[in-house]
Design a protein around this motif. Structure first.
Motif, PDB file in Angstrom:
ATOM      1  N   ALA A   9       0.822  -1.205   0.000  1.00 40.75           N
ATOM      2  CA  ALA A   9       0.000   0.000   0.000  1.00 40.75           C
ATOM      3  C   ALA A   9       0.856   1.255   0.000  1.00 40.75           C
ATOM      4  CB  ALA A   9      -0.919   0.009   1.213  1.00 40.75           C
ATOM      5  N   ASP A  10       0.408   2.233  -0.768  1.00 40.58           N
ATOM      6  CA  ASP A  10       0.951   3.588  -0.700  1.00 40.58           C
ATOM      7  C   ASP A  10      -0.078   4.400   0.066  1.00 40.58           C
ATOM      8  OD1 ASP A  10       2.149   6.116  -1.275  1.00 40.58           O
ATOM      9  OD2 ASP A  10       0.768   6.337  -2.972  1.00 40.58           O
ATOM     10  N   ILE A  11       0.340   4.923   1.217  1.00 44.34           N
ATOM     11  CA  ILE A  11      -0.597   5.660   2.058  1.00 44.34           C
ATOM     12  C   ILE A  11      -0.209   7.136   2.121  1.00 44.34           C
ATOM     13  CG2 ILE A  11      -1.156   3.652   3.488  1.00 44.34           C
ATOM     14  CD1 ILE A  11       0.777   4.953   5.613  1.00 44.34           C
ATOM     15  N   VAL A  12      -1.179   7.968   2.452  1.00 46.59           N
ATOM     16  CA  VAL A  12      -0.892   9.401   2.573  1.00 46.59           C
ATOM     17  C   VAL A  12      -1.404   9.999   3.888  1.00 46.59           C
ATOM     18  CG1 VAL A  12      -0.743   9.877   0.093  1.00 46.59           C
ATOM     19  CG2 VAL A  12      -2.964   9.943   1.208  1.00 46.59           C
ATOM     20  N   SER A  13      -1.808   9.119   4.824  1.00 45.89           N
ATOM     21  CA  SER A  13      -2.264   9.633   6.122  1.00 45.89           C
ATOM     22  C   SER A  13      -2.261   8.508   7.148  1.00 45.89           C
ATOM     23  CB  SER A  13      -3.700  10.183   6.007  1.00 45.89           C
ATOM     24  OG  SER A  13      -4.615   9.117   5.820  1.00 45.89           O
ATOM     25  N   GLY A  14      -2.376   8.912   8.424  1.00 45.79           N
ATOM     26  CA  GLY A  14      -2.497   7.917   9.480  1.00 45.79           C
ATOM     27  C   GLY A  14      -3.774   7.102   9.314  1.00 45.79           C
ATOM     28  N   GLY A  15      -4.803   7.712   8.785  1.00 43.67           N
ATOM     29  CA  GLY A  15      -6.065   7.005   8.541  1.00 43.67           C
ATOM     30  C   GLY A  15      -5.872   5.887   7.525  1.00 43.67           C
ATOM     31  N   GLU A  16      -5.138   6.184   6.481  1.00 42.28           N
ATOM     32  CA  GLU A  16      -4.894   5.140   5.484  1.00 42.28           C
ATOM     33  C   GLU A  16      -3.964   4.057   6.023  1.00 42.28           C
ATOM     34  OE1 GLU A  16      -5.779   7.426   1.256  1.00 42.28           O
ATOM     35  OE2 GLU A  16      -3.719   6.837   1.693  1.00 42.28           O
ATOM     36  N   LEU A  17      -3.054   4.438   6.909  1.00 42.13           N
ATOM     37  CA  LEU A  17      -2.189   3.437   7.543  1.00 42.13           C
ATOM     38  C   LEU A  17      -3.062   2.460   8.336  1.00 42.13           C
ATOM     39  CD1 LEU A  17       0.606   2.314   8.390  1.00 42.13           C
ATOM     40  CD2 LEU A  17       0.583   3.947  10.287  1.00 42.13           C
ATOM     41  N   TYR A  18      -4.000   3.024   9.095  1.00 38.31           N
ATOM     42  CA  TYR A  18      -4.912   2.214   9.888  1.00 38.31           C
ATOM     43  C   TYR A  18      -5.710   1.253   8.993  1.00 38.31           C
ATOM     44  CZ  TYR A  18      -8.919   1.143  12.883  1.00 38.31           C
ATOM     45  OH  TYR A  18      -9.883   0.503  13.592  1.00 38.31           O
TER      46      TYR A  18
ATOM     47  N   ILE B   4      -2.441  -5.748   5.305  1.00 36.80           N
ATOM     48  CA  ILE B   4      -1.295  -5.482   4.439  1.00 36.80           C
ATOM     49  C   ILE B   4      -0.105  -5.311   5.388  1.00 36.80           C
ATOM     50  CG2 ILE B   4      -0.244  -3.805   2.856  1.00 36.80           C
ATOM     51  CD1 ILE B   4      -3.038  -3.411   1.652  1.00 36.80           C
ATOM     52  N   PRO B   5       0.954  -6.094   5.191  1.00 34.88           N
ATOM     53  CA  PRO B   5       2.070  -6.032   6.145  1.00 34.88           C
ATOM     54  C   PRO B   5       2.774  -4.673   6.112  1.00 34.88           C
ATOM     55  CG  PRO B   5       2.351  -7.844   4.550  1.00 34.88           C
ATOM     56  CD  PRO B   5       1.173  -7.050   4.100  1.00 34.88           C
ATOM     57  N   GLY B   6       3.204  -4.216   7.290  1.00 35.40           N
ATOM     58  CA  GLY B   6       3.919  -2.951   7.380  1.00 35.40           C
ATOM     59  C   GLY B   6       5.058  -2.862   6.377  1.00 35.40           C
ATOM     60  N   LYS B   7       5.753  -3.965   6.193  1.00 31.27           N
ATOM     61  CA  LYS B   7       6.929  -3.963   5.314  1.00 31.27           C
ATOM     62  C   LYS B   7       6.564  -3.806   3.843  1.00 31.27           C
ATOM     63  CE  LYS B   7      10.696  -3.576   7.478  1.00 31.27           C
ATOM     64  NZ  LYS B   7      10.825  -2.106   7.577  1.00 31.27           N
ATOM     65  N   LYS B   8       5.247  -3.745   3.556  1.00 33.17           N
ATOM     66  CA  LYS B   8       4.825  -3.484   2.175  1.00 33.17           C
ATOM     67  C   LYS B   8       4.121  -2.132   2.073  1.00 33.17           C
ATOM     68  CE  LYS B   8       4.279  -8.199   0.456  1.00 33.17           C
ATOM     69  NZ  LYS B   8       3.291  -9.190  -0.042  1.00 33.17           N
ATOM     70  N   ILE B   9       4.355  -1.278   3.067  1.00 34.30           N
ATOM     71  CA  ILE B   9       3.673   0.020   3.060  1.00 34.30           C
ATOM     72  C   ILE B   9       4.686   1.160   2.897  1.00 34.30           C
ATOM     73  CG2 ILE B   9       2.262   1.620   4.422  1.00 34.30           C
ATOM     74  CD1 ILE B   9       0.927  -0.801   5.733  1.00 34.30           C
ATOM     75  N   VAL B  10       4.390   2.063   1.973  1.00 33.96           N
ATOM     76  CA  VAL B  10       5.190   3.287   1.845  1.00 33.96           C
ATOM     77  C   VAL B  10       4.283   4.475   2.154  1.00 33.96           C
ATOM     78  CG1 VAL B  10       6.807   2.298   0.166  1.00 33.96           C
ATOM     79  CG2 VAL B  10       4.787   3.505  -0.668  1.00 33.96           C
ATOM     80  N   PHE B  11       4.868   5.497   2.749  1.00 32.89           N
ATOM     81  CA  PHE B  11       4.090   6.633   3.256  1.00 32.89           C
ATOM     82  C   PHE B  11       4.477   7.906   2.504  1.00 32.89           C
ATOM     83  CE2 PHE B  11       2.699   8.612   7.639  1.00 32.89           C
ATOM     84  CZ  PHE B  11       1.715   9.340   6.977  1.00 32.89           C
ATOM     85  N   SER B  12       3.569   8.395   1.665  1.00 33.93           N
ATOM     86  CA  SER B  12       3.799   9.616   0.890  1.00 33.93           C
ATOM     87  C   SER B  12       3.003  10.779   1.475  1.00 33.93           C
ATOM     88  CB  SER B  12       3.348   9.414  -0.566  1.00 33.93           C
ATOM     89  OG  SER B  12       3.881   8.244  -1.122  1.00 33.93           O
ATOM     90  N   GLY B  13       3.200  11.961   0.907  1.00 28.04           N
ATOM     91  CA  GLY B  13       2.404  13.125   1.319  1.00 28.04           C
ATOM     92  C   GLY B  13       3.263  14.239   1.885  1.00 28.04           C
ATOM     93  N   VAL B  14       2.865  15.477   1.633  1.00 26.18           N
ATOM     94  CA  VAL B  14       3.714  16.624   1.987  1.00 26.18           C
ATOM     95  C   VAL B  14       3.635  17.051   3.453  1.00 26.18           C
ATOM     96  CG1 VAL B  14       3.750  17.689  -0.294  1.00 26.18           C
ATOM     97  CG2 VAL B  14       1.929  18.296   1.291  1.00 26.18           C
ATOM     98  N   GLY B  15       2.615  16.605   4.164  1.00 22.40           N
ATOM     99  CA  GLY B  15       2.431  17.172   5.499  1.00 22.40           C
ATOM    100  C   GLY B  15       2.167  16.143   6.573  1.00 22.40           C
ATOM    101  N   LYS B  16       3.085  15.205   6.732  1.00 22.54           N
ATOM    102  CA  LYS B  16       2.876  14.177   7.755  1.00 22.54           C
ATOM    103  C   LYS B  16       3.086  14.789   9.139  1.00 22.54           C
ATOM    104  CE  LYS B  16       5.144  11.093   4.492  1.00 22.54           C
ATOM    105  NZ  LYS B  16       5.874  12.154   3.745  1.00 22.54           N
ATOM    106  N   THR B  17       2.171  14.517  10.050  1.00 23.57           N
ATOM    107  CA  THR B  17       2.327  15.052  11.401  1.00 23.57           C
ATOM    108  C   THR B  17       3.243  14.125  12.211  1.00 23.57           C
ATOM    109  OG1 THR B  17       0.471  13.795  12.290  1.00 23.57           O
ATOM    110  CG2 THR B  17      -0.046  15.941  11.324  1.00 23.57           C
ATOM    111  N   GLU B  18       3.727  14.626  13.356  1.00 28.01           N
ATOM    112  CA  GLU B  18       4.583  13.781  14.198  1.00 28.01           C
ATOM    113  C   GLU B  18       3.842  12.530  14.650  1.00 28.01           C
ATOM    114  OE1 GLU B  18       6.748  15.680  17.333  1.00 28.01           O
ATOM    115  OE2 GLU B  18       7.649  17.143  15.977  1.00 28.01           O
ATOM    116  N   LYS B  19       2.548  12.683  14.935  1.00 35.79           N
ATOM    117  CA  LYS B  19       1.751  11.523  15.340  1.00 35.79           C
ATOM    118  C   LYS B  19       1.719  10.465  14.243  1.00 35.79           C
ATOM    119  CE  LYS B  19      -1.664  12.778  18.766  1.00 35.79           C
ATOM    120  NZ  LYS B  19      -2.807  13.667  18.887  1.00 35.79           N
ATOM    121  N   GLU B  20       1.508  10.937  13.012  1.00 35.42           N
ATOM    122  CA  GLU B  20       1.452   9.998  11.884  1.00 35.42           C
ATOM    123  C   GLU B  20       2.808   9.332  11.673  1.00 35.42           C
ATOM    124  OE1 GLU B  20      -1.990  11.749   8.930  1.00 35.42           O
ATOM    125  OE2 GLU B  20      -0.108  12.839   9.021  1.00 35.42           O
TER     126      GLU B  20
END
Ligand SMILES: *Cc1c(COP(=O)(O)O)cnc(C)c1O
Length: 419
Positions: free
Chosen positions: A78-87, A94-110
């Motif tokens: 998965a390509d995610i762009v928010s903590g919501g999509e991570l969830y 989908i295993p964490g090791k198959k997830i990439v996190f894109s997006g210009v404004g990731k918060t510290e929480k995310e």
């Protein structure tokens, strides 16, 4: 290729007549074909079998957990762009090791959640964001795999709202800055540079911009290598277009061929982030004709679906084919298909030739699987609609229509206003 077709005059999704689904769910409703989605994923993913790769479906195109699970079961990431999509992605196994996190404004929480989930890499889009990741990583005593999203300044010749790789866009980091940042990352004991990424836009119909992008990424990888920084991944983003009307997008195999040519033998693992090309034509949107309204020189088909359900026509002037669920091939009139929302921009089609229809008939808006439901809203206090997944002869409600209660969920009237 998809599995929505007329059988004896009735539009079906795989082996289920649309009317059968509507009897159970009412309208409007999104209907997805499992077989189509599966096929699209396999054709796309198989096209790259000549090189090491990972297909990370871009969740924002359609983030229903049943869709994510379908992709995950086929081996997709998965390509995610928010903590919501991570969830959502993790929820769909989908295993964490198959997830990439894109997006210009990731918060510290995310960023923290992403690190806790041990994802494959975070694609940072600015120096500040990189600093944030470093800060969180230090606090957690972790070493975080990073990729920098570069802005290769390539014009993909698509709609200005969905172009992302131009100098004036907010996305990515310019070449020289990226080079400098990689050197900085290399010195930080909490950051590990492992990839480079780009995503130049969406609904791209030519191969040239992709070739330019991958060449540019490869050049950076080689340059960094000579500086002693070795990257394992090139992430070329998504963006491959589909046919809505008469567009002729490249076949995934041709797309794969030109990218493979650049990467074969480099030892690099390719990451892909397709969204639209996987789900776009795997879904349709069904709406009911409520009224036929004639004004001077114009006819409106007023339907029960609206811009809050499917915003692409209003937002991008996007074209979606519209066909009646009961096949009808006689005389046509030119109409605007509009929804009930109080905005002139609320239309699904303008100046469209459609058969002459009576109120009560069902219309299918095609190619609605991507950026359809996922962009829907509650504007005008309309309930977000039902989503259905069809598999062969069966269909499954994968999201219930919202209720009136859902509409006010989380709202409250403060005590000073109480009756
Ligand atoms: C939106 C997006 C995608 C998917 O784009 P499609 O045109 O749907 O393939 C991929 N990567 C990133 C970073 C995105 O923002």
């Amino acid at each position: 290729m998809h599995f929505f077709e007329y059988k004896n005059g009735d539009l079906c999704c795989e082996d289920v007549p649309i009317t059968t689904i509507v009897e159970a769910t009412e309208t409007p409703v999104y209907i997805y074909s499992h077989k189509t989605l599966e096929r699209h994923f396999i054709v796309f993913d198989d096209a790259f079998k000549g090189i090491p790769h990972l297909t990370c479906y871009s969740c924002k195109a359609n983030s229903n957990i049943a869709i994510l699970r379908t992709i995950g079961r086929l081996g997709g990431g998965a390509d995610i762009v928010s903590g919501g999509e991570l969830y959502r992605a993790l929820y769909a196994h989908i295993p964490g090791k198959k997830i990439v996190f894109s997006g210009v404004g990731k918060t510290e929480k995310e960023i923290k959640s992403a690190i806790e989930s041990d994802i494959l890499m975070i694609n940072v889009e600015s120096e500040d964001e990189m600093t944030s990741v470093a800060k969180v990583a230090r606090r957690m005593r972790k070493k975080v795999p990073l990729s920098i999203r570069v802005n290769p300044q390539i014009d993909p010749k698509t709609h200005p709202y969905i172009t992302t790789g131009l100098k004036k866009n907010k996305f990515g980091v310019l070449w020289d800055d990226a080079y400098r940042l990689y050197k900085q990352i290399g010195k930080d004991q909490h950051l590990q540079p492992i990839g480079i990424s780009s995503h130049i836009g969406s609904q791209i119909l030519e191969l040239a911009p992709f070739i330019d992008a991958v060449k540019s990424l490869k050049e950076m990888v080689l340059q960094l290598k000579s500086d002693g920084i070795s990257l394992k991944y090139i992430d070329i983003g998504g963006g491959l277009g589909i046919t809505y009307k008469d567009e002729l997008p490249p076949h995934p195999e041709d797309y794969a061929k030109v990218i493979e040519r650049e990467l074969k033998g480099t030892g690099i693992t390719l990451i892909l982030e397709p969204g639209r090309v996987l789900v776009g034509n795997s879904g349709i949107f069904i709406t009911k004709l409520l009224y036929v309204k004639k004004t001077q020189g114009k006819t409106f088909y007023i339907v029960d679906g609206a811009m809050n359900d499917l915003v692409r026509p209003a937002l991008y002037g996007a074209y979606h084919d519209i066909i009646p669920v009961k096949e009808k091939s006689d005389k046509e009139i030119t109409v605007d298909v509009v929804g009930p929302i109080c905005e002139s921009g609320d239309f699904l089609a303008k100046d469209r030739d459609l058969p002459i229809l009576e109120p009560g008939v069902l219309l299918a808006v095609l190619g609605a699987g991507a950026y359809g439901f996922s962009m829907s809203s509650n504007y005008n206090s309309r309930k977000r609609v039902t989503e259905v997944l069809v598999k062969g002869k069966e269909f499954f409600v994968i999201r219930k229509r919202e209720t009136l209660r859902d509409l006010i969920k989380g709202e409250s009237i403060p005590s000073f206003l109480e009756v």
